[in-house]
Design a protein around this motif. Structure first.
Motif, PDB file in Angstrom:
ATOM      1  N   LEU A  43       0.865  -1.271  -0.032  1.00 45.75           N
ATOM      2  CA  LEU A  43       0.082  -0.083  -0.143  1.00 45.75           C
ATOM      3  C   LEU A  43       0.841   1.084   0.012  1.00 45.75           C
ATOM      4  N   ASP A  44       2.052   1.195   0.666  1.00 47.96           N
ATOM      5  CA  ASP A  44       3.047   2.183   0.491  1.00 47.96           C
ATOM      6  C   ASP A  44       4.316   1.833  -0.100  1.00 47.96           C
ATOM      7  N   LYS A  45       5.031   2.707  -0.570  1.00 51.75           N
ATOM      8  CA  LYS A  45       6.345   2.206  -1.194  1.00 51.75           C
ATOM      9  C   LYS A  45       7.376   3.273  -0.836  1.00 51.75           C
ATOM     10  N   ILE A  46       8.657   2.870  -1.538  1.00 52.74           N
ATOM     11  CA  ILE A  46       9.786   3.670  -1.532  1.00 52.74           C
ATOM     12  C   ILE A  46      10.086   4.152  -2.768  1.00 52.74           C
ATOM     13  N   ILE A  47      10.228   5.562  -2.783  1.00 49.30           N
ATOM     14  CA  ILE A  47      10.840   6.226  -3.975  1.00 49.30           C
ATOM     15  C   ILE A  47      12.300   6.334  -4.303  1.00 49.30           C
ATOM     16  N   TYR A  48      12.886   5.668  -5.115  1.00 48.88           N
ATOM     17  CA  TYR A  48      14.385   5.823  -5.507  1.00 48.88           C
ATOM     18  C   TYR A  48      14.699   6.901  -6.368  1.00 48.88           C
ATOM     19  N   TYR A  49      15.345   8.032  -5.825  1.00 52.47           N
ATOM     20  CA  TYR A  49      15.971   8.888  -6.981  1.00 52.47           C
ATOM     21  C   TYR A  49      17.355   8.314  -7.402  1.00 52.47           C
ATOM     22  N   MET A  50      17.505   8.293  -8.725  1.00 49.73           N
ATOM     23  CA  MET A  50      18.927   8.208  -9.399  1.00 49.73           C
ATOM     24  C   MET A  50      19.636   9.397  -9.818  1.00 49.73           C
ATOM     25  N   GLY A  51      20.903   9.462  -9.585  1.00 48.15           N
ATOM     26  CA  GLY A  51      21.791  10.525  -9.987  1.00 48.15           C
ATOM     27  C   GLY A  51      22.511  10.868  -8.906  1.00 48.15           C
ATOM     28  N   GLY A  52      23.465  11.980  -9.205  1.00 45.33           N
ATOM     29  CA  GLY A  52      24.209  12.425  -8.368  1.00 45.33           C
ATOM     30  C   GLY A  52      25.436  11.776  -8.083  1.00 45.33           C
ATOM     31  N   VAL A  53      26.484  12.339  -7.162  1.00 48.79           N
ATOM     32  CA  VAL A  53      27.570  11.299  -6.538  1.00 48.79           C
ATOM     33  C   VAL A  53      27.666  11.393  -4.963  1.00 48.79           C
ATOM     34  N   ASP A  54      28.377  10.656  -4.656  1.00 48.23           N
ATOM     35  CA  ASP A  54      28.713  10.485  -3.185  1.00 48.23           C
ATOM     36  C   ASP A  54      29.010  11.752  -2.404  1.00 48.23           C
ATOM     37  N   ASN A  55      28.425  12.053  -1.191  1.00 45.39           N
ATOM     38  CA  ASN A  55      28.734  13.330  -0.493  1.00 45.39           C
ATOM     39  C   ASN A  55      28.662  14.354  -1.116  1.00 45.39           C
ATOM     40  N   TRP A  56      27.962  14.800  -2.028  1.00 40.95           N
ATOM     41  CA  TRP A  56      27.890  15.888  -2.907  1.00 40.95           C
ATOM     42  C   TRP A  56      27.292  17.147  -1.999  1.00 40.95           C
ATOM     43  N   ILE A  57      28.208  18.090  -2.211  1.00 38.94           N
ATOM     44  CA  ILE A  57      28.220  19.394  -1.543  1.00 38.94           C
ATOM     45  C   ILE A  57      27.293  20.275  -2.359  1.00 38.94           C
ATOM     46  N   GLY A  58      26.192  20.791  -1.779  1.00 32.25           N
ATOM     47  CA  GLY A  58      25.247  21.630  -2.815  1.00 32.25           C
ATOM     48  C   GLY A  58      24.873  20.743  -3.883  1.00 32.25           C
ATOM     49  N   ALA A  59      24.141  19.547  -3.375  1.00 30.77           N
ATOM     50  CA  ALA A  59      23.459  18.809  -4.337  1.00 30.77           C
ATOM     51  C   ALA A  59      22.439  19.501  -5.238  1.00 30.77           C
ATOM     52  N   LYS A  60      22.349  19.133  -6.325  1.00 37.06           N
ATOM     53  CA  LYS A  60      21.264  19.659  -7.365  1.00 37.06           C
ATOM     54  C   LYS A  60      20.157  18.292  -7.633  1.00 37.06           C
ATOM     55  N   PHE A  61      18.857  18.942  -7.609  1.00 39.64           N
ATOM     56  CA  PHE A  61      17.684  17.995  -7.810  1.00 39.64           C
ATOM     57  C   PHE A  61      16.987  18.459  -9.031  1.00 39.64           C
ATOM     58  N   ASN A  62      16.748  17.562  -9.819  1.00 38.17           N
ATOM     59  CA  ASN A  62      16.012  17.692 -11.236  1.00 38.17           C
ATOM     60  C   ASN A  62      14.475  17.881 -11.103  1.00 38.17           C
ATOM     61  N   GLN A  63      14.074  19.178 -11.063  1.00 34.73           N
ATOM     62  CA  GLN A  63      12.921  19.449 -10.825  1.00 34.73           C
ATOM     63  C   GLN A  63      11.781  19.072 -12.060  1.00 34.73           C
ATOM     64  N   SER A  64      12.300  18.959 -13.103  1.00 37.64           N
ATOM     65  CA  SER A  64      11.428  18.585 -14.299  1.00 37.64           C
ATOM     66  C   SER A  64      11.031  17.283 -14.567  1.00 37.64           C
ATOM     67  N   ILE A  65      11.599  16.305 -13.705  1.00 37.08           N
ATOM     68  CA  ILE A  65      11.142  15.023 -13.844  1.00 37.08           C
ATOM     69  C   ILE A  65      10.093  14.778 -13.009  1.00 37.08           C
ATOM     70  N   PRO A  66       8.891  14.536 -13.481  1.00 34.34           N
ATOM     71  CA  PRO A  66       7.472  14.235 -12.675  1.00 34.34           C
ATOM     72  C   PRO A  66       7.715  12.971 -11.605  1.00 34.34           C
ATOM     73  N   ILE A  67       6.984  12.973 -10.486  1.00 30.59           N
ATOM     74  CA  ILE A  67       7.050  12.216  -9.615  1.00 30.59           C
ATOM     75  C   ILE A  67       5.158  11.392  -9.668  1.00 30.59           C
ATOM     76  N   ASP A  68       5.026  10.294  -9.688  1.00 28.69           N
ATOM     77  CA  ASP A  68       3.782   9.703  -9.672  1.00 28.69           C
ATOM     78  C   ASP A  68       3.064   9.513  -8.434  1.00 28.69           C
ATOM     79  N   TYR A  69       2.595  10.383  -7.724  1.00 30.53           N
ATOM     80  CA  TYR A  69       2.163  10.442  -6.489  1.00 30.53           C
ATOM     81  C   TYR A  69       1.047   9.477  -6.222  1.00 30.53           C
ATOM     82  N   SER A  70       0.371   9.049  -7.466  1.00 26.15           N
ATOM     83  CA  SER A  70      -0.566   7.936  -7.205  1.00 26.15           C
ATOM     84  C   SER A  70      -0.104   6.686  -6.566  1.00 26.15           C
ATOM     85  N   GLN A  71       1.275   6.600  -6.685  1.00 23.97           N
ATOM     86  CA  GLN A  71       1.845   5.300  -5.979  1.00 23.97           C
ATOM     87  C   GLN A  71       1.985   5.279  -4.435  1.00 23.97           C
TER      88      GLN A  71
END
Length: 250
Positions: free
Chosen positions: A196-224
């Motif tokens: 009924l509940d799930k984990i969302i996995y985000y792909m991308g970035g590098v280890d211990n990234w200072i000032g990490a950037k997040f791609n806001q243009s990729i949609p998330i399926d909130y129905s999950q």
């Protein structure tokens, strides 16, 4: 926004004690944030006297985030766990964990709406099983040699509401030494979550990234109905969330 798996700037303090034969171990710690609000506490007791290792762990943490309307939400998380480990050999073991977790989300009061907003409490019971193999040796600093893998499965059940979540996964790595300061590393990892509940996995970035950037243009399926989030794996050259979902493989 960006996901940080490691704590930010803080002051970690750890202390431990063990008996002369190292059969029993008590350890505790605290991580203090500069704001003295989002602190973290840990206390554990381990019984290592017999082949079956037993450990009791209590963990408390606090985290603040801002919701879509600009209100600050403070999360209080309390966890109590029993961890049992049975080694088949020096390199192979099976591990089980039983956890009771309480999540409380508190909206800080800034106006009448936030003042009257009720706290959201979720209580989870969880079990986790792991098969672990590790014969690696660190022949130089950050130069391992050998093979390691872990196969795991876990199940969460929400006690105070109708909710459950399960996940399975594997992570295997083999390190081949080419010369004293150069190795070839192979890795295979995959995981999926369902229920009924799930984990969302985000792909991308590098280890211990200072000032990490997040791609806001990729949609998330909130129905999950995602309950938790984490970074799936690195992908150098891409921001976090270049891909997302409840399953990943690398």
């Amino acid at each position: 926004g960006p996901i940080y798996l490691n704590p930010g700037i803080s002051v970690p303090l750890m202390v431990g004690a063990t008996d002369l034969l190292e059969d029993y171990r008590i350890s505790g710690g605290v991580r203090l944030n500069p704001d003295l609000k989002n602190n973290e506490y840990l206390l554990s007791f381990a019984n290592l006297k017999h082949r079956f290792d037993k450990e009791f762990v209590f963990h408390r943490s606090s985290l603040e985030e801002t919701d879509n309307n600009g209100y600050t939400i403070r999360h209080r998380v309390h966890e109590a766990s029993f961890i049992g480990t049975w080694p088949f050999s020096n390199v192979l073991a099976i591990k089980g964990t039983v956890t009771l977790r309480n999540d409380r989300a508190i909206m800080l009061a800034y106006d009448q709406y936030s003042l009257l907003h009720p706290d959201v409490t979720k209580t989870w019971g969880a079990i986790k099983g792991e098969l672990i193999y590790d014969n690696t040796r660190e022949i130089e600093v950050n130069i391992p040699q050998g093979t390691r893998f872990k196969v795991f499965s876990e199940y969460y059940y929400q006690l105070n509401q109708n909710g459950n979540m399960a996940s399975i996964g594997v992570d295997a790595r083999h390190y081949l030494r080419i010369n004293p300061c150069f190795i070839w590393a192979n890795r295979f990892a995959a995981a999926t979550s369902f229920g009924l509940d799930k984990i969302i996995y985000y792909m991308g970035g590098v280890d211990n990234w200072i000032g990490a950037k997040f791609n806001q243009s990729i949609p998330i399926d909130y129905s999950q109905n995602y309950a938790y989030q984490t970074l799936a794996t690195n992908m150098r050259g891409f921001d976090q969330n270049i891909r997302n979902g409840n399953s990943f493989m690398v």
